[in-house]
Design an enzyme around this catalytic site. Sequence first.
Site, PDB file in Angstrom:
ATOM      1  N   PHE A 102       0.846  -1.189   0.000  1.00 30.70           N
ATOM      2  CA  PHE A 102       0.000   0.000   0.000  1.00 30.70           C
ATOM      3  C   PHE A 102       0.889   1.249   0.000  1.00 30.70           C
ATOM      4  CE2 PHE A 102      -2.672   3.102   2.434  1.00 30.70           C
ATOM      5  CZ  PHE A 102      -3.606   3.290   1.440  1.00 30.70           C
ATOM      6  N   ASP A 173       6.604  -3.189   8.644  1.00 35.88           N
ATOM      7  CA  ASP A 173       5.236  -2.766   8.340  1.00 35.88           C
ATOM      8  C   ASP A 173       4.359  -4.013   8.472  1.00 35.88           C
ATOM      9  OD1 ASP A 173       2.798  -1.924   7.406  1.00 35.88           O
ATOM     10  OD2 ASP A 173       3.606  -0.808   5.694  1.00 35.88           O
ATOM     11  N   HIS A 176      -0.577  -5.865   7.711  1.00 35.21           N
ATOM     12  CA  HIS A 176      -1.336  -7.057   7.301  1.00 35.21           C
ATOM     13  C   HIS A 176      -1.152  -8.208   8.289  1.00 35.21           C
ATOM     14  CE1 HIS A 176      -1.134  -5.984   2.687  1.00 35.21           C
ATOM     15  NE2 HIS A 176      -1.638  -5.014   3.417  1.00 35.21           N
ATOM     16  N   GLN A 199      -7.273   0.047  10.397  1.00 29.99           N
ATOM     17  CA  GLN A 199      -8.244   0.527   9.409  1.00 29.99           C
ATOM     18  C   GLN A 199      -9.248  -0.610   9.130  1.00 29.99           C
ATOM     19  OE1 GLN A 199      -7.989  -0.687   6.031  1.00 29.99           O
ATOM     20  NE2 GLN A 199      -9.527   0.669   5.134  1.00 29.99           N
ATOM     21  N   LYS A 202      -8.502  -4.287   7.964  1.00 34.38           N
ATOM     22  CA  LYS A 202      -7.399  -5.055   8.567  1.00 34.38           C
ATOM     23  C   LYS A 202      -7.906  -6.154   9.503  1.00 34.38           C
ATOM     24  CE  LYS A 202      -5.106  -2.320   6.158  1.00 34.38           C
ATOM     25  NZ  LYS A 202      -3.886  -1.616   5.913  1.00 34.38           N
ATOM     26  N   ARG A 231       4.899  16.414  23.724  1.00 33.48           N
ATOM     27  CA  ARG A 231       4.968  16.464  25.192  1.00 33.48           C
ATOM     28  C   ARG A 231       5.846  15.355  25.733  1.00 33.48           C
ATOM     29  NH1 ARG A 231      -1.051  17.318  24.610  1.00 33.48           N
ATOM     30  NH2 ARG A 231      -1.286  19.563  24.824  1.00 33.48           N
ATOM     31  N   TYR A 238       1.345  22.341  28.548  1.00 31.82           N
ATOM     32  CA  TYR A 238       1.752  23.269  27.488  1.00 31.82           C
ATOM     33  C   TYR A 238       3.264  23.351  27.314  1.00 31.82           C
ATOM     34  CZ  TYR A 238      -3.082  24.594  26.681  1.00 31.82           C
ATOM     35  OH  TYR A 238      -4.408  24.564  26.352  1.00 31.82           O
ATOM     36  N   ARG A 248      -3.508  11.186  18.737  1.00 29.33           N
ATOM     37  CA  ARG A 248      -4.079  10.271  19.728  1.00 29.33           C
ATOM     38  C   ARG A 248      -5.404   9.668  19.239  1.00 29.33           C
ATOM     39  NH1 ARG A 248      -3.018  15.104  22.786  1.00 29.33           N
ATOM     40  NH2 ARG A 248      -5.259  15.365  22.778  1.00 29.33           N
TER      41      ARG A 248
HETATM   42  C1  LIG Z   1      -3.326  -0.364   5.441  1.00 26.31           C
HETATM   43  C2  LIG Z   1      -1.848  -0.280   5.281  1.00 26.31           C
HETATM   44  C3  LIG Z   1      -1.082   0.775   5.831  1.00 26.31           C
HETATM   45  C4  LIG Z   1      -1.662   2.042   6.371  1.00 26.31           C
HETATM   46  O1  LIG Z   1      -2.677   1.959   7.197  1.00 26.31           O
HETATM   47  P1  LIG Z   1      -3.783   3.106   7.368  1.00 26.31           P
HETATM   48  O2  LIG Z   1      -4.303   2.786   8.717  1.00 26.31           O
HETATM   49  O3  LIG Z   1      -4.782   2.934   6.275  1.00 26.31           O
HETATM   50  O4  LIG Z   1      -3.108   4.434   7.315  1.00 26.31           O
HETATM   51  C5  LIG Z   1       0.293   0.692   5.757  1.00 26.31           C
HETATM   52  N1  LIG Z   1       0.904  -0.335   5.159  1.00 26.31           N
HETATM   53  C6  LIG Z   1       0.210  -1.333   4.587  1.00 26.31           C
HETATM   54  C7  LIG Z   1       0.965  -2.451   3.932  1.00 26.31           C
HETATM   55  C8  LIG Z   1      -1.186  -1.331   4.609  1.00 26.31           C
HETATM   56  O5  LIG Z   1      -1.862  -2.320   4.006  1.00 26.31           O
END
Ligand SMILES: *Cc1c(COP(=O)(O)O)cnc(C)c1O
Length: 411
Positions: A102, A173, A176, A199, A202, A231, A238, A248
């Site tokens: 992605f 990453d 998945h 997201q 997922k 922070r 602040y 967040r």
């Molecule tokens: C979904 C995804 C992301 C990013 O996730 P979001 O929550 O949509 O920003 C990053 N890397 C891979 C491989 C993804 O499939």
Amino acid sequence: MEKQLFNEQLALEGGEKTVQTTFSWPIFDETEVQAVAEIVRSGRWGNPDCGEFVEAFEQEFAAYCGTKYAVSCVNGSVSLRLALMACGVRPGDEVIVPPYTFIATASTVLEVNCVPVFVDIDPDTYNLDPKAVEAAITERTKVIIPVHFAGLACDMDAILDIARRHNLRVIEDAAHAHGAEYKGRKLGSIGDVGSFSFQSSKNLTSGEGGIVVTNDDELYRMMASLRNVGRLDGHQWYDHFNPGCNYRITQLQAVLLSHQLKRLEEQTVLRNRNGRYLTELLSEIEGITPLSQTPDDVRHCYHLYIFKYNAPAFSGLSRKDFVARLAAEGVPCSTGYPHPLYKQPLFQNRNFLCYAIPETVDYSTVDCPVAERACRDEAVWIFQHAMLGSRDDMQAFADAIRKIQRIVTQS
Ligand SMILES: *Cc1c(COP(=O)(O)O)cnc(C)c1O
């Protein structure tokens, strides 16, 4: 098993669907509804001091992954960005990424003014090819981002070895890969930082959301600060020490995630079992090649189930037309990414806006043939929620493919 050859009709052309099950996602019940309702009633929705449900989920997720720390944030792109910033990259540094992923894996590199260097994938796994990674390293390389594509572990021993020898950071990453494993360790817990997305699509979701996990005290402190407007713990509201933003999540997301996390292990076991069975079934079909069966010390979580399609075994039926027919038969599927990432206008046209990417960087000459082939001809994806079906559903997926093959090779 050959049945009704004469009046058999594709679902796409009005025939009966092979797969009758409807697959839904996300999966929840009254437990989630009640938990969210209670937070709504409490009025404690946000997290001025991060919130007890946010902290609880972070601890649960870190424990699940086997890491010391977890820092939640608004999505799985921001989580990559937090990881890159905390790793101390400087403008113009190079970050090695696969082109079959992605966009966020590469666009977050631009967002920290670094240069994504695309390295081709292995044709058997669709994951970064470690030999190609080694060949792409220059004195500017700072980070490798292996993507555990579809939920299958990258060759982490080889990648960590390269990183150690060249003094590079490794950000996994794992968007998945919730619950997937490599040699007994959860994916995301192996490199310097692991990044996850929550997201909607997922394997663990709260609609939107993300998280980073790490065992490194310094990286943790920096990512927690960057997530919370720079922070630092123990200082005033602040007082801002680092260049972060408000990334967040809310208490509503956190409580949903805590309940969804309780379902993850069982779901992962089920997807894994179905995936292995489907590979047995599909390996028997001419022109269908599942990505290689995973070794026993790797637990695939099948965010996607991927096989390679070979049109000549289907009388030359294009992959696009095959997938349209398969979807109509009731298999939730797709041809996946249309192009390797470097072919996107963002890279080809250098639409880098305010980002400080050196003029010499030119993506028009990049060529990763394995990723090209996967995008153009080969890959078919079945989505994770369909992998939560029954053993009979897996049989029906295979039947649907055989039906299409029978019909197109007869006419
Ligand atoms: C979904 C995804 C992301 C990013 O996730 P979001 O929550 O949509 O920003 C990053 N890397 C891979 C491989 C993804 O499939």
